[in-house]
Design an enzyme around this catalytic site. Structure first.
Site, PDB file in Angstrom:
ATOM      1  N   ILE A 106     -31.578  -4.747  -3.829  1.00  0.00           N
ATOM      2  CA  ILE A 106     -31.482  -3.729  -4.880  1.00  0.00           C
ATOM      3  C   ILE A 106     -30.172  -3.891  -5.655  1.00  0.00           C
ATOM      4  O   ILE A 106     -30.029  -3.365  -6.748  1.00  0.00           O
ATOM      5  CB  ILE A 106     -31.566  -2.283  -4.327  1.00  0.00           C
ATOM      6  CG1 ILE A 106     -30.372  -1.961  -3.422  1.00  0.00           C
ATOM      7  CG2 ILE A 106     -32.877  -2.048  -3.614  1.00  0.00           C
ATOM      8  CD1 ILE A 106     -30.198  -0.467  -3.149  1.00  0.00           C
ATOM      9  N   ASP A 107     -29.203  -4.616  -5.077  1.00  0.00           N
ATOM     10  CA  ASP A 107     -27.879  -4.720  -5.698  1.00  0.00           C
ATOM     11  C   ASP A 107     -27.860  -5.689  -6.887  1.00  0.00           C
ATOM     12  O   ASP A 107     -26.942  -5.625  -7.706  1.00  0.00           O
ATOM     13  CB  ASP A 107     -26.837  -5.202  -4.676  1.00  0.00           C
ATOM     14  CG  ASP A 107     -26.772  -4.317  -3.454  1.00  0.00           C
ATOM     15  OD1 ASP A 107     -27.164  -3.144  -3.545  1.00  0.00           O
ATOM     16  OD2 ASP A 107     -26.338  -4.809  -2.396  1.00  0.00           O
ATOM     17  N   GLY A 164     -25.023  -0.610  -4.381  1.00  0.00           N
ATOM     18  CA  GLY A 164     -24.745  -1.799  -5.208  1.00  0.00           C
ATOM     19  C   GLY A 164     -23.625  -2.652  -4.652  1.00  0.00           C
ATOM     20  O   GLY A 164     -23.288  -3.686  -5.208  1.00  0.00           O
TER      21      GLY A 164
END
Ligand code: F6P
Length: 376
Positions: A141-142, A185
């Site tokens: 997701i980062d 993140g």
């Protein structure tokens, strides 16, 4: 009669939406295009080291395209070269990479498809150096993986974050408050910057650009003077004040990157209330961003990545990570991407867009090319 080719697949590191879509694409492409066999290892490299796997047939991947998580399970503590083994009450770390090679050979695998982030790519690079035929698929997701323009999972997390910011907007307006939304993140600001733009954040704070608290507060006060008596701040978990420190939530002893970030927004809220006397609230989205069904974009990207990885395997092209390059699916050598993080750089067009939209990045008179802390 020639022997069927046999592929292994595993999912490593933190999960994200789209993992099942990749597994499905791998199995479907392998069976449909090449009549191969596929086995799935459980819990990332842990399954390869411990020989825990199952054969994957069409029925196993039926109906999983839209499912969050991974049907194979995952682990971010399963580096074969530094493998945790419980001894009494404590973990000791031993090199079990040779065991992983042995299991790969005993199963008669032709290639291993390793789906994961930087930790999984680093382990895969080591395994490739030990002779394993590996193809990587970039997930997180980062969106901080080197060598690809985008990872799958990012678009889904971004969509969830933008939806959350939309909801925060109405309560911010009703109560005339400053609302801080913290997103994951790690050391890269992609999620914060993209969701901040998508959600119309007034201030976006990213790890690459240490913020000045006075600049943040001035922007809030300026908005109030203009009659906009609420403000939305989107902040990445790895952001920090100029001269300040990263806020570390915990350390996970047996993980390749032990540091878990989180909580900078509480520090920021206290500072804002102290300086502006405006009521400020914090929402930390955390692991919520890793869950749920993948967006259509991620389903397509995951499917393209999964199919391409199998094509590479069939053609005997190993040691690469499939990658999004512009709009095309290409590849990058795993040895060139392992151990590196892709951060926001001065030439990032997203950054320029945020500035043009009069979004504060928490820095006075921003000079994009000199202020940004470049990727190390
Ligand atoms: O790398 C994905 C990620 O979700 C990061 O955004 C976050 O910092 C980290 O993983 C959290 O890890 P864990 O699942 O160990 O808490």
């Amino acid at each position: 009669m020639s022997r069927k080719m046999k592929l292994g697949v595993l999912t490593g590191g933190g999960d994200c939406p789209g993992l099942n879509a990749v597994i499905r694409a791998v199995v479907k492409t392998a069976l449909h295009d090449y009549d191969m066999e596929v086995v799935g290892f459980f819990d990332g490299y842990e399954g390869l080291v411990e020989n825990r796997y199952r054969q994957l047939k069409p029925a196993d991947v039926s109906g999983i395209l839209t499912l969050g998580g991974t049907i194979l399970g995952t682990s971010n503590r399963a580096d074969p070269f530094n493998f945790p083994v419980l001894q009494g009450d404590e973990y000791i770390y031993i090199d079990r990479s040779s065991q992983a090679v042995q299991n790969f050979e005993r199963l008669g695998l032709d290639a291993l498809i390793a789906i994961g982030g930087d930790g999984t790519m680093a382990a895969s690079n080591g395994m490739a150096e030990k002779g394993l035929s590996i193809i990587g698929i970039p997930k997180t997701i980062d969106n901080d993986l080197f060598g690809t323009d985008q990872t799958f999972g990012f678009d889904s997390a971004l969509t969830s974050a933008a939806e959350a910011i939309d909801k925060i907007h109405s309560t911010a307006q009703s109560h005339h408050r400053v609302m801080i939304v913290e997103v994951m993140g790690r050391y890269a600001g992609w999620l914060a910057l993209a969701s901040g733009i998508a959600g119309g954040g007034d201030i976006i704070l990213i790890p690459e650009l240490p913020y000045q608290i006075d600049v943040v507060c001035d922007k809030i006060k300026e908005r109030n003077r203009k009659g906009k008596n609420f403000s939305i701040i989107v902040i990445g978990e790895g952001a920090k004040a100029e001269g300040g420190e990263l806020v570390i939530k915990r350390k996970v002893a047996n993980s390749p990157d032990q540091i878990r970030l989180g909580g900078i927004s509480n520090q920021l809220a206290a500072q804002i209330e102290g300086i502006t006397t405006l009521e400020t609230r914090v929402t930390i989205l955390g692991h919520l961003l890793r869950g749920g069904t993948p967006t259509a974009f991620d389903r397509i990207l995951a499917s393209r990545f999964g199919s391409e990885a199998v094509h590479l395997g069939y053609n005997g092209i190993f040691g690469n990570m499939v990658a999004l390059q512009g709009n095309e699916i290409g590849k990058a050598p795993i040895k060139d991407v392992a151990g590196k993080i892709r951060k926001i750089t001065p030439d990032s067009s997203l950054l320029k867009t945020a500035i043009s939209l009069d979004t504060s990045l928490g820095v006075e008179n921003i000079n994009v090319s000199s202020d940004l802390e470049l990727a190390k």
